[in-house]
Design an enzyme around this catalytic site. Structure first.
Site, PDB file in Angstrom:
ATOM      1  N   HIS A   1      -3.245   0.155  -3.686  1.00  0.00           N
ATOM      2  CA  HIS A   1      -2.811  -1.243  -3.514  1.00  0.00           C
ATOM      3  C   HIS A   1      -2.280  -1.808  -4.827  1.00  0.00           C
ATOM      4  CE1 HIS A   1      -3.874  -5.533  -1.959  1.00  0.00           C
ATOM      5  NE2 HIS A   1      -3.147  -5.643  -3.050  1.00  0.00           N
TER       6      HIS A   1
ATOM      7  N   GLU B   1      -8.924  -0.352  -5.102  1.00  0.00           N
ATOM      8  CA  GLU B   1      -8.085   0.457  -4.230  1.00  0.00           C
ATOM      9  C   GLU B   1      -7.019   1.198  -5.026  1.00  0.00           C
ATOM     10  OE1 GLU B   1      -8.474  -2.757  -0.551  1.00  0.00           O
ATOM     11  OE2 GLU B   1      -6.496  -2.372  -1.433  1.00  0.00           O
TER      12      GLU B   1
ATOM     13  N   ASP C   1       0.870  -1.174   0.000  1.00  0.00           N
ATOM     14  CA  ASP C   1       0.000   0.000   0.000  1.00  0.00           C
ATOM     15  C   ASP C   1       0.908   1.225   0.000  1.00  0.00           C
ATOM     16  OD1 ASP C   1      -2.159  -1.693   0.234  1.00  0.00           O
ATOM     17  OD2 ASP C   1      -2.430  -1.358   2.368  1.00  0.00           O
TER      18      ASP C   1
END
Length: 242
Positions: free
Chosen positions: A213, A210, A146
């Protein structure tokens, strides 16, 4: 903890043939966003488990992505929010996310239907803490990271139109794609596209829900890149090398 069923993601059926690469600590040239958010939240890493570690090949690709980023915009850096997670940490943080969302929505925990809806919403962003070796959570493999963009001058993260881990549609990578030109939302979209571009150029695949990510070598990567198999299984902390 209320258990999750066996995860059924589009990538769950990809076979895994681990290539044996060790977990290694991120080098100083990669900016860490500290204090680490999950350590600060009390997640059970244990005394010697470092959340800022990834498979050695993934680290090499991160360094290549940062070099590409600085060739395009020399004033920017990659900023690492989170990397490897033990299974116990994944389980702990999933429950933290569920609790936070229940509180945000003002739901009574006795309402099973609404709590199930919260778990479904959280499940779009947080992988179930599956102990099944055929379906490890991406972060437990050391393949996934991340991250965001940061200013090189002060190390401060740039605004990206939504916080990392937000259980919301604003987390989807192209949420601001239709923003009006020259708007703040358009700037957020531009930054998200830049991050995605340098990461994809280095061989990473992006999570579909996301903006932060990315992974290389796990089942999600195998699915998105049409690879025959994943090359990283769940990685124990004992594989960490200096």
């Amino acid at each position: 903890m209320v258990g999750f069923s066996k995860p059924m993601r589009p990538w769950s059926d990809r076979p895994i043939h681990d290539n044996g690469e060790p977990l290694v600590a991120l080098p100083p040239t990669l900016l860490r966003l500290e204090p680490h958010p999950y350590v600060a939240a009390g997640a059970p890493y244990g005394p010697s488990a470092d959340p800022f570690q990834l498979r050695s090949g993934v680290v090499d690709r991160l360094l290549a992505a940062q070099q590409d980023l600085q060739a395009r915009q020399s004033d920017l850096l990659l900023a690492i929010f989170d990397a490897w997670r033990p299974l116990a940490v994944q389980a702990y943080m999933v429950e933290q996310a569920v609790t936070a969302e229940i509180n945000r929505r003002g739901i009574d925990r006795a309402d099973r239907e609404q709590v199930a809806a919260v778990r479904q919403a959280v499940g779009r962003f947080w992988a179930p803490p599956s102990p099944d070796p055929s379906t490890p959570p991406p972060r437990s493999t050391g393949a996934a990271v991340d991250l965001t963009l940061a200013s090189q001058s002060d190390g401060g993260p740039l605004a990206m139109g939504g916080e990392i881990d937000a259980v919301d549609v604003i987390s989807e990578p192209d949420h601001y794609a239709a923003a009006a030109p020259d708007s703040e939302e358009a700037l957020w979209h531009q930054r998200r596209k830049l991050l995605a571009s340098v990461m994809q150029s280095a061989g990473f695949a992006q999570h579909p829900n996301e903006w932060w990510h990315f992974s290389h070598g796990d089942q999600l990567w195998a699915w998105r890149s049409a690879a025959g198999c994943a090359i990283y299984a769940a990685a124990p902390s004992s594989s960490l090398t200096a």
